[in-house]
Motif scaffolding. Structure first.
Motif, mmCIF file in Angstrom:
data_model
loop_
_atom_site.group_PDB
_atom_site.id
_atom_site.type_symbol
_atom_site.label_atom_id
_atom_site.label_comp_id
_atom_site.label_asym_id
_atom_site.label_seq_id
_atom_site.Cartn_x
_atom_site.Cartn_y
_atom_site.Cartn_z
ATOM 1 N N ARG A 149 -11.069 7.311 -12.761
ATOM 2 C CA ARG A 149 -11.773 5.906 -13.682
ATOM 3 C C ARG A 149 -10.453 6.607 -14.784
ATOM 4 O O ARG A 149 -9.882 5.291 -15.767
ATOM 5 C CB ARG A 149 -12.788 5.829 -14.193
ATOM 6 N N GLU A 150 -10.033 7.551 -15.216
ATOM 7 C CA GLU A 150 -9.254 8.004 -16.702
ATOM 8 C C GLU A 150 -8.110 7.129 -15.792
ATOM 9 O O GLU A 150 -7.235 6.628 -17.232
ATOM 10 C CB GLU A 150 -9.292 9.319 -16.635
ATOM 11 N N ARG A 151 -7.575 6.843 -15.012
ATOM 12 C CA ARG A 151 -5.897 7.010 -14.354
ATOM 13 C C ARG A 151 -6.430 5.664 -13.721
ATOM 14 O O ARG A 151 -5.371 5.056 -13.467
ATOM 15 C CB ARG A 151 -5.705 7.983 -13.949
ATOM 16 N N ASN A 152 -7.118 5.112 -13.586
ATOM 17 C CA ASN A 152 -7.672 3.898 -13.112
ATOM 18 C C ASN A 152 -7.148 3.884 -11.674
ATOM 19 O O ASN A 152 -6.260 3.121 -11.262
ATOM 20 C CB ASN A 152 -6.647 2.443 -13.775
ATOM 21 N N ARG A 153 -7.273 4.750 -11.005
ATOM 22 C CA ARG A 153 -7.416 5.462 -10.074
ATOM 23 C C ARG A 153 -7.782 5.067 -8.474
ATOM 24 O O ARG A 153 -8.566 6.187 -8.819
ATOM 25 C CB ARG A 153 -5.753 5.847 -9.171
ATOM 26 N N VAL A 154 -7.349 5.376 -7.718
ATOM 27 C CA VAL A 154 -8.607 4.997 -6.444
ATOM 28 C C VAL A 154 -7.279 5.890 -4.843
ATOM 29 O O VAL A 154 -6.445 5.298 -4.525
ATOM 30 C CB VAL A 154 -8.932 3.794 -5.350
ATOM 31 N N GLN A 155 -8.489 6.881 -4.352
ATOM 32 C CA GLN A 155 -7.633 7.293 -3.610
ATOM 33 C C GLN A 155 -8.222 6.509 -1.778
ATOM 34 O O GLN A 155 -9.544 7.143 -2.049
ATOM 35 C CB GLN A 155 -7.680 9.255 -3.564
ATOM 36 N N LEU A 156 -7.346 6.778 -1.378
ATOM 37 C CA LEU A 156 -8.052 6.439 0.106
ATOM 38 C C LEU A 156 -7.356 6.317 1.249
ATOM 39 O O LEU A 156 -6.697 7.708 1.598
ATOM 40 C CB LEU A 156 -9.008 4.598 0.224
ATOM 41 N N VAL A 157 -8.185 6.313 2.732
ATOM 42 C CA VAL A 157 -7.361 6.848 3.687
ATOM 43 C C VAL A 157 -7.516 5.475 4.244
ATOM 44 O O VAL A 157 -7.784 5.165 4.746
ATOM 45 C CB VAL A 157 -8.466 7.964 5.005
ATOM 46 N N VAL A 158 -5.795 5.402 5.070
ATOM 47 C CA VAL A 158 -5.460 3.962 5.520
ATOM 48 C C VAL A 158 -4.551 4.312 7.209
ATOM 49 O O VAL A 158 -4.169 5.851 7.356
ATOM 50 C CB VAL A 158 -4.634 3.335 4.856
ATOM 51 N N GLN A 159 -5.129 3.708 8.234
ATOM 52 C CA GLN A 159 -4.035 3.935 9.393
ATOM 53 C C GLN A 159 -2.352 3.742 8.870
ATOM 54 O O GLN A 159 -2.456 2.002 8.870
ATOM 55 C CB GLN A 159 -4.028 3.156 10.350
ATOM 56 N N VAL A 160 -1.969 4.276 9.077
ATOM 57 C CA VAL A 160 -0.008 4.046 9.031
ATOM 58 C C VAL A 160 0.462 4.404 10.439
ATOM 59 O O VAL A 160 0.168 5.996 10.783
ATOM 60 C CB VAL A 160 0.961 4.505 7.750
ATOM 61 N N PHE A 161 0.826 3.371 11.017
ATOM 62 C CA PHE A 161 1.471 3.988 12.398
ATOM 63 C C PHE A 161 0.905 4.869 13.320
ATOM 64 O O PHE A 161 1.190 5.437 14.078
ATOM 65 C CB PHE A 161 2.736 4.323 12.437
ATOM 66 N N GLY A 162 -0.274 4.137 13.270
ATOM 67 C CA GLY A 162 -2.004 5.498 14.190
ATOM 68 C C GLY A 162 -2.190 6.964 13.681
ATOM 69 O O GLY A 162 -2.422 7.094 14.446
ATOM 70 N N ASP A 163 -1.564 7.045 12.634
ATOM 71 C CA ASP A 163 -1.860 8.007 12.023
ATOM 72 C C ASP A 163 -2.856 7.948 10.190
ATOM 73 O O ASP A 163 -2.686 6.405 9.831
ATOM 74 C CB ASP A 163 -0.728 9.176 11.189
ATOM 75 N N ASP A 164 -3.669 8.897 9.687
ATOM 76 C CA ASP A 164 -4.724 8.633 8.572
ATOM 77 C C ASP A 164 -4.029 9.604 7.569
ATOM 78 O O ASP A 164 -2.848 10.553 7.910
ATOM 79 C CB ASP A 164 -5.980 9.763 8.712
ATOM 80 N N THR A 165 -3.509 8.342 7.177
ATOM 81 C CA THR A 165 -2.596 8.944 5.847
ATOM 82 C C THR A 165 -3.773 8.206 4.238
ATOM 83 O O THR A 165 -3.815 6.725 4.104
ATOM 84 C CB THR A 165 -1.177 7.664 5.171
ATOM 85 N N ARG A 166 -3.634 9.680 3.591
ATOM 86 C CA ARG A 166 -3.843 9.555 2.023
ATOM 87 C C ARG A 166 -3.198 8.814 0.916
ATOM 88 O O ARG A 166 -1.784 8.899 0.884
ATOM 89 C CB ARG A 166 -4.399 11.059 2.195
ATOM 90 N N ILE A 167 -3.518 7.466 0.068
ATOM 91 C CA ILE A 167 -2.813 6.667 -0.679
ATOM 92 C C ILE A 167 -3.728 6.875 -1.042
ATOM 93 O O ILE A 167 -4.803 7.242 -1.924
ATOM 94 C CB ILE A 167 -2.642 5.504 -0.286
ATOM 95 N N ASP A 168 -3.069 6.590 -3.355
ATOM 96 C CA ASP A 168 -3.736 7.197 -3.953
ATOM 97 C C ASP A 168 -2.829 5.209 -4.796
ATOM 98 O O ASP A 168 -1.931 4.838 -5.102
ATOM 99 C CB ASP A 168 -2.778 7.609 -5.098
ATOM 100 N N VAL A 169 -4.030 4.025 -5.345
ATOM 101 C CA VAL A 169 -3.150 3.321 -5.531
ATOM 102 C C VAL A 169 -4.377 2.815 -6.851
ATOM 103 O O VAL A 169 -4.920 3.301 -6.862
ATOM 104 C CB VAL A 169 -3.442 2.046 -4.391
ATOM 105 N N PRO A 170 -3.572 1.450 -7.815
ATOM 106 C CA PRO A 170 -4.412 1.187 -8.392
ATOM 107 C C PRO A 170 -5.955 0.416 -8.569
ATOM 108 O O PRO A 170 -6.085 0.166 -7.232
ATOM 109 C CB PRO A 170 -3.356 0.016 -9.236
ATOM 110 N N LEU A 171 -6.878 1.184 -9.114
ATOM 111 C CA LEU A 171 -8.347 0.147 -8.787
ATOM 112 C C LEU A 171 -8.052 -0.453 -8.978
ATOM 113 O O LEU A 171 -9.073 -1.811 -7.965
ATOM 114 C CB LEU A 171 -9.201 1.695 -10.009
ATOM 115 N N ASP A 172 -7.425 -2.104 -9.286
ATOM 116 C CA ASP A 172 -7.361 -2.981 -9.739
ATOM 117 C C ASP A 172 -6.271 -3.921 -8.010
ATOM 118 O O ASP A 172 -6.821 -4.790 -8.448
ATOM 119 C CB ASP A 172 -6.999 -3.955 -10.736
ATOM 120 N N ALA A 173 -6.144 -2.859 -7.143
ATOM 121 C CA ALA A 173 -5.722 -3.635 -6.318
ATOM 122 C C ALA A 173 -6.329 -3.031 -5.096
ATOM 123 O O ALA A 173 -5.777 -3.516 -4.037
ATOM 124 C CB ALA A 173 -4.060 -2.458 -5.723
#
Length: 63
Positions: A32-56
């Motif tokens: 919340r300090e940086r207003n970012r969220v980390q999540l796991v998404v499927q990219v080309f069939g693989d789990d990929t960890r991404i870091d995106v803005p909280l408002d996105a």
């Protein structure tokens, strides 16, 4: 000002902006300090960890 979604680790979210738009995945961590969220998404069939803005991301309802 758009409201910041009330998220918790484990919530499933939809990315609504940026290069990962339309991908969904579970939240790993919220900075919340940086207003970012980390999540796991499927990219080309693989789990990929991404870091995106909280408002996105928006929580996907379980209804």
């Amino acid at each position: 000002m758009p409201s910041i979604p009330e998220l918790q680790a484990g919530d499933t979210v939809l990315v609504t902006d940026g290069p990962f738009v339309q991908l969904t995945g579970p939240v790993l961590a919220i900075d919340r300090e940086r207003n970012r969220v980390q999540l796991v998404v499927q990219v080309f069939g693989d789990d990929t960890r991404i870091d995106v803005p909280l408002d996105a991301v928006e929580k996907v309802s379980d209804a």
